[in-house]
Design an enzyme around this catalytic site. Structure first.
Site, mmCIF file in Angstrom:
data_model
loop_
_atom_site.group_PDB
_atom_site.id
_atom_site.type_symbol
_atom_site.label_atom_id
_atom_site.label_comp_id
_atom_site.label_asym_id
_atom_site.label_seq_id
_atom_site.Cartn_x
_atom_site.Cartn_y
_atom_site.Cartn_z
ATOM 1 N N ASP A 12 0.863 -1.176 0.000
ATOM 2 C CA ASP A 12 0.000 0.000 0.000
ATOM 3 C C ASP A 12 0.898 1.224 0.000
ATOM 4 O O ASP A 12 1.608 1.489 0.968
ATOM 5 C CB ASP A 12 -0.912 -0.002 1.229
ATOM 6 C CG ASP A 12 -1.784 1.251 1.319
ATOM 7 O OD1 ASP A 12 -1.788 2.054 0.363
ATOM 8 O OD2 ASP A 12 -2.457 1.426 2.354
ATOM 9 N N GLY A 13 0.866 1.972 -1.074
ATOM 10 C CA GLY A 13 1.714 3.146 -1.211
ATOM 11 C C GLY A 13 1.183 4.382 -0.513
ATOM 12 O O GLY A 13 1.722 5.476 -0.695
ATOM 13 N N ASP A 14 0.125 4.226 0.294
ATOM 14 C CA ASP A 14 -0.421 5.368 1.038
ATOM 15 C C ASP A 14 -0.808 4.904 2.441
ATOM 16 O O ASP A 14 -1.904 5.177 2.921
ATOM 17 C CB ASP A 14 -1.640 5.946 0.313
ATOM 18 C CG ASP A 14 -2.063 7.309 0.859
ATOM 19 O OD1 ASP A 14 -1.221 8.000 1.456
ATOM 20 O OD2 ASP A 14 -3.245 7.665 0.697
ATOM 21 N N LEU A 15 0.103 4.200 3.094
ATOM 22 C CA LEU A 15 -0.183 3.590 4.391
ATOM 23 C C LEU A 15 0.364 4.451 5.523
ATOM 24 O O LEU A 15 1.580 4.527 5.729
ATOM 25 C CB LEU A 15 0.430 2.185 4.454
ATOM 26 C CG LEU A 15 0.135 1.390 5.734
ATOM 27 C CD1 LEU A 15 -1.361 1.124 5.882
ATOM 28 C CD2 LEU A 15 0.908 0.081 5.734
ATOM 29 N N GLN A 70 -4.994 6.625 7.682
ATOM 30 C CA GLN A 70 -5.645 5.761 6.703
ATOM 31 C C GLN A 70 -5.983 4.390 7.281
ATOM 32 O O GLN A 70 -6.283 3.464 6.532
ATOM 33 C CB GLN A 70 -4.736 5.578 5.476
ATOM 34 C CG GLN A 70 -4.421 6.862 4.733
ATOM 35 C CD GLN A 70 -5.569 7.330 3.868
ATOM 36 O OE1 GLN A 70 -6.636 7.618 4.370
ATOM 37 N NE2 GLN A 70 -5.352 7.392 2.571
#
Length: 294
Positions: free
Chosen positions: A192-195, A199
Site C-alpha cells: 500500500d503506497g499510502d499507508l 488511513q
C-alpha cells in the site's frame, strides 16, 4: 437531502477549483439519487477528508458507507486495488460506479484511527499490516523499484531548481538510498503506497482496517517515512524516532537497513515536493529524518 459540511467546503483543494466547488453544490442531489438507485437509507451525518465525502448509509440491515470522489480523481485505481485484496486487511468494496465517482464500502469507525495510538504502537500496527497486505501483486502494479529509480534521477534537478534548500550531503544521502532501492530486487508482494495512521480505522472484521489503499509492487517499507514524519511532533528525541522505526521493523519483519533507505528516499522526495508546493510544516520534518538517518 444531506448538507455538505462547511469544513469540507473550506478544504484547500477547492480554493482554486471552480469545477470542484460546483461539484460540492451538486453533492446533496447526487447523494439522494445514488441512495434511490442503490436502495440505501442515510444513517448519519456526512463525514469527509480533504477530497472525498462519506455518508453513513444502510441497505436493509447492512451498515455501509457511501463515498463520493470529485470529478478528475482516479477512482479506477482504487476500485482495482480493493478487489485485489478482497477485504484482506482493507475495507471491503460492496459496489461502485467509477464513472460517477461513487463507491459503497464496508462501514468502519471514523472516530477511531491509529492517530489515537502512541507513535510506537501505531508504527507496530502499520508494520503488521504490511505483512497482511503482502500477497502476490499483479505485474501491472507500479514497482517500488521503478519509483526509487525515478527519485534518484530527478532529485538533483529539483533541488537545484529550488535554490539548494538543504545541504548537498542530505540530498546525496537520499539519492544514494534511492539508488540502493532501485538496484535491489523488490520482489512481487503487494504494497500500500499510502499507508499511514490516518488511513487505518477501527472495524468489526478486523481490529484495524486500511482505507484508500494505493496498490504498488515491491518493498513494503515504502511508506515507513510517512509513518514517522506524520507523528514527528510526538517524537521529541532521536531515540524516540529510532524506537518508532524499530517497532515498525520488528512487526513488519523487514531489514532495518532497507527501512532506513526508504525513510531517506521518501523524506527527500516529500521535502522537495513540499517546497515546490509551498508547504511550510512538513519539509522541516523531512529534513530532520534526513539528518538523523542520512
Amino acid at each position: 437531502m444531506i448538507t455538505v459540511p462547511a469544513t469540507f467546503r473550506q478544504m484547500p483543494r477547492w480554493w482554486h477549483d471552480e469545477s470542484g466547488r460546483a461539484w460540492l453544490d451538486r453533492l446533496p442531489a447526487l447523494v439522494a439519487r445514488r441512495c434511490e438507485h442503490w436502495g440505501l437509507d442515510i444513517d448519519g451525518a456526512p463525514l469527509h477528508g480533504s477530497n472525498a465525502l462519506v455518508v453513513p448509509v444502510r441497505r436493509g440491515t447492512q451498515e455501509a458507507a457511501l463515498r463520493f470522489s470529485p470529478p478528475g480523481d482516479d477512482l479506477a485505481r482504487e476500485c482495482a486495488a480493493l478487489p485485489h485484496w478482497d477485504g484482506r486487511g482493507v475495507v471491503e468494496l460492496l459496489d461502485s460506479d467509477e464513472a460517477a465517482g461513487v463507491m459503497l464500502l464496508e462501514r468502519l469507525n471514523p472516530s477511531r484511527s491509529l492517530t489515537a495510538q502512541t507513535p510506537q504502537r501505531s508504527a507496530a500496527v502499520l508494520g503488521t499490516l504490511t505483512r497482511t497486505l503482502a500477497v502476490p501483486a499483479p505485474e501491472t502494479a507500479p514497482s517500488t523499484h521503478e519509483i526509487a529509480a525515478g527519485e534518484a534521477r530527478s532529485a538533483t534537478a529539483r533541488w537545484e531548481a529550488l535554490g539548494e534548500p538543504v545541504p548537498r550531503t542530505l540530498l546525496e544521502a537520499g539519492i544514494a538510498a534511492a539508488g540502493r532501492r532501485a538496484a535491489d530486487d523488490p520482489g512481487h508482494g503487494s504494497v500500500d503506497g499510502d499507508l499511514h495512521d490516518q488511513q487505518v480505522l477501527a472495524g468489526t472484521r478486523h481490529r484495524w482496517t486500511v482505507v484508500d489503499p494505493v496498490l504498488l509492487r515491491g518493498d513494503r517499507e515504502y511508506d515507513v517515512g510517512r509513518a514517522l514524519w506524520s507523528r514527528l511532533d510526538e517524537l521529541p528525541t532521536d531515540e524516540d524516532i529510532r524506537g518508532a522505526l524499530g517497532a515498525y521493523v520488528e512487526t513488519a519483519q523487514v531489514p532495518l537497513e532497507r527501512a532506513r533507505d526508504w525513510v531517506l528516499v521518501r523524506s527527500m522526495s516529500y521535502l522537495l515536493w513540499g517546497l515546490e508546493h509551498g508547504l511550510t510544516l512538513d519539509p522541516p520534518k523531512c529534513r530532520r529524518l534526513l539528518e538523523l538517518f542520512g
